[in-house]
Motif scaffolding. Structure first.
Motif, PDB file in Angstrom:
ATOM      1  N   GLU A   1       0.829  -1.198   0.000  1.00  0.00           N
ATOM      2  CA  GLU A   1       0.000   0.000   0.000  1.00  0.00           C
ATOM      3  C   GLU A   1       0.869   1.255   0.000  1.00  0.00           C
TER       4      GLU A   1
ATOM      5  N   LYS B   1      -7.833   2.990   3.190  1.00  0.00           N
ATOM      6  CA  LYS B   1      -8.687   1.823   3.320  1.00  0.00           C
ATOM      7  C   LYS B   1      -9.674   1.792   2.175  1.00  0.00           C
TER       8      LYS B   1
ATOM      9  N   TYR C   1      -0.122   4.215   1.099  1.00  0.00           N
ATOM     10  CA  TYR C   1      -0.399   4.933   2.331  1.00  0.00           C
ATOM     11  C   TYR C   1      -1.045   3.968   3.335  1.00  0.00           C
ATOM     12  N   PRO C   2      -0.281   3.050   3.910  1.00  0.00           N
ATOM     13  CA  PRO C   2      -0.865   2.011   4.766  1.00  0.00           C
ATOM     14  C   PRO C   2      -1.497   2.532   6.042  1.00  0.00           C
ATOM     15  N   GLU C   3      -1.105   3.747   6.468  1.00  0.00           N
ATOM     16  CA  GLU C   3      -1.644   4.265   7.727  1.00  0.00           C
ATOM     17  C   GLU C   3      -3.107   4.645   7.640  1.00  0.00           C
ATOM     18  N   PHE C   4      -3.550   5.063   6.437  1.00  0.00           N
ATOM     19  CA  PHE C   4      -4.917   5.564   6.374  1.00  0.00           C
ATOM     20  C   PHE C   4      -5.680   5.170   5.125  1.00  0.00           C
TER      21      PHE C   4
END
Length: 436
Positions: free
Chosen positions: A428, A435, A430-433
Motif C-alpha cells: 500500500e 482503506k 499509504y498504509p496508515e490511512f
C-alpha cells in the motif's frame, strides 16, 4: 578569436594570397564534422534523459489523481511500462519505425537493433546511432504512459503490461514509420515535428479504446449522475505536471535533431520559448474559463491546461511566432475545459484527463500546423490524423478485446472496491490511512 583576427590581418597584408588564406579562415571558423557529431549526439542524449524524466512526471501526475488505494499500482504500472517499452523498442520497434524505406506503410529492418561497437563512431551519420535510438525509445515509452492514466483504478496489471507489449512493439512503431520513417504520410507532405499525432494522439486513441472496452470505475456513473472521485494528492499531481513541463523542452527542443551549427542552436532556443509560452497560455485559459463557468478555479483543469498547451504546440514548435504559440496553446487549454465534462456525459471514464489532453489537443495541434507553416498542406495533416485514429483505434480495440475474452482485464468488484494496491500489488502507498 585572436587566431581569427591574426589571419584576417594577414589577408590585408598579403593581397595576392588572400583566396588561399580566406579558405583557411573558413576552415577555422566552420565547425568540423567531429564537432558537429559531438554536439548533435549531446542534443540527443540531453533531450533523451529529459524525456525519460517525463516518466516520473506521468507517475506523479497519476499517483496524485487516483485514489489513495490505487497509488502503488500506478507507480508499478509506470516503471513497468517504461521498462517494457525500452526492451520492445530495441527488439523490434525501432526496426519497424525506421526501416529506411521510401513512401511505404511499414517495414522491418534487421533486428534487434545493433549499436556501434566500443570506440566506434560513424561521423558521416552526424550523430551516435546509440544516442538516436535512446532518444526515439523514450518517445515510445511516453505513448504507453498516456494509456496508463486513462484506464487507472480498474485494470489488472498483467493484461495492461501485455497491451503495452503490443503497443510499443508494433502499434506505435508502425504509426511512426509513416512519417518519421519516411513512409507514405511523409511522402504526402504530412508534418509532425515532435509528435502531437504520432506520439500523443496515438497514446490517446489507445487510451480511448481501453476506456470504452474496460468501462468506467465502479460507482462513477450511477442513476444518470457522475460521482466525483477525488485524487489522493494535488501536490503530487502538480509536481508531475511541472516535471512533464520540464521534460517537454527535451521532447520538442531535441526534435530539431541537430545542434552542430549556429542556426540549429538558435532554432532550439526558439522551440524552447514557444513550448513554454504555449503551456503558459493553456494554464491561463483553463483558469479563466473554470472561474467563468464554475465560479471556482479547478486546479486539475489548470494542470491539464498546461499539458494540453504543450501537446498542441508539439506538432510545430519552431515556425510559430510567440503570439501564434500563445494562441495554439491557449486553445489547447480550452479544449480540456470543455472536453472533460463532455466525456463524463458520454460516460467515458478518463481518470487523469488524458483523452482531452493528448488525443484532442494532439489533433488540434496537428491540424493547425499550416497556420504557422504554409509549406504544409492541410489535407496531408487531416489524412494523418484520420489514418492514425483508424489504425490505432482498430488495432488497440482488437488487443483489448482479446485480453478481455481470454485472461480478463478487470479485477473483481471486491478487488476494485478494496483497491488495486491490496488486491494486486501487495504494497500500500499509504498504509496508515488508505482503506478500500
Amino acid at each position: 578569436m585572436r587566431k581569427f583576427l591574426t589571419i584576417s590581418a594577414g589577408l590585408v597584408a598579403m593581397g595576392a594570397a588572400a583566396p588561399a588564406l580566406a579558405q583557411e579562415v573558413a576552415e577555422v571558423v566552420d565547425p568540423s564534422a567531429n564537432t558537429a557529431y559531438i554536439l548533435n549526439t549531446l542534443l540527443f542524449l540531453i533531450g533523451g534523459f529529459l524525456v525519460m524524466w517525463m516518466a516520473a512526471g506521468f507517475a506523479m501526475l497519476e499517483a496524485g489523481l487516483v485514489r489513495s488505494k490505487n497509488v502503488s499500482m500506478q507507480c508499478l504500472k509506470n516503471i513497468g511500462l517504461y521498462s517494457i517499452a525500452g526492451i520492445m523498442f530495441w527488439v523490434i520497434g525501432y526496426s519497424i519505425a525506421y526501416p529506411g524505406f521510401e513512401g511505404g506503410y511499414f517495414g522491418i529492418a534487421d533486428f534487434p537493433y545493433a549499436m556501434q561497437g566500443v570506440g566506434e563512431a560513424d561521423v558521416e551519420t552526424g550523430y551516435s546511432v546509440a544516442s538516436d535510438w535512446f532518444f526515439q525509445m523514450v518517445f515510445c515509452a511516453t505513448t504507453a504512459s498516456i494509456v496508463s492514466g486513462t484506464v487507472a483504478e480498474r485494470v489488472k496489471v498483467i493484461p495492461f503490461f501485455i497491451f503495452v507489449f503490443v503497443l510499443t512493439g508494433f502499434i506505435y512503431p508502425v504509426v511512426v514509420s509513416w512519417e518519421w520513417g519516411a513512409g507514405w504520410l511523409d511522402a504526402m507532405g504530412f508534418s509532425d515535428f515532435a509528435g502531437s499525432t504520432l506520439v500523443h494522439s496515438t497514446g490517446g486513441w489507445a487510451a480511448l479504446a481501453g476506456a470504452l472496452i474496460v468501462g468506467p470505475r465502479l460507482g462513477r456513473y450511477v442513476d444518470g449522475k457522475m460521482n466525483v472521485m477525488p485524487g489522493s494528492s494535488i501536490p503530487l499531481a502538480t509536481l508531475g505536471t511541472f516535471i512533464l513541463w520540464l521534460g517537454w523542452f527535451g521532447f520538442n527542443g531535441a526534435s530539431q535533431l541537430a545542434m552542430g551549427t549556429i542556426t540549429d542552436v538558435s532554432d532550439v532556443s526558439k522551440i524552447f520559448v514557444n513550448t513554454n509560452m504555449a503551456a503558459a497560455a493553456g494554464v491561463v485559459v483553463a483558469i479563466i474559463l473554470t472561474q467563468v463557468l464554475y465560479k471556482k478555479i479547478d486546479v486539475t483543469m489548470a494542470l491539464n491546461g498546461a499539458l494540453a498547451g504543450l501537446v498542441s504546440i508539439t506538432a510545430e514548435p519552431l515556425a510559430p511566432s510567440v503570439p501564434q504559440a500563445l494562441l495554439v496553446g491557449g486553445i489547447g487549454g480550452a479544449i480540456v475545459v470543455f472536453a472533460v465534462p463532455m466525456l463524463d456525459k458520454l460516460k467515458i471514464d478518463d481518470v487523469v484527463g488524458a483523452i482531452p489532453v493528448h488525443l484532442l489537443a494532439g489533433i488540434w495541434g496537428t491540424l493547425i500546423v499550416p497556420f504557422s507553416n504554409a509549406e504544409v498542406p492541410f489535407i496531408a495533416q487531416l489524412t494523418g490524423v484520420v489514418a492514425t485514429g483508424v489504425f490505432v483505434l482498430v488495432t488497440s480495440s482488437i488487443v483489448w478485446f482479446a485480453l478481455k475474452f481470454t485472461i480478463g482485464i478487470r479485477p473483481t468488484e471486491e478487488q476494485e472496491m478494496v483497491g488495486m494496491d491490496i488486491a494486486e500489488v501487495g504494497v500500500e502507498a499509504y498504509p496508515e490511512f488508505a482503506k478500500g
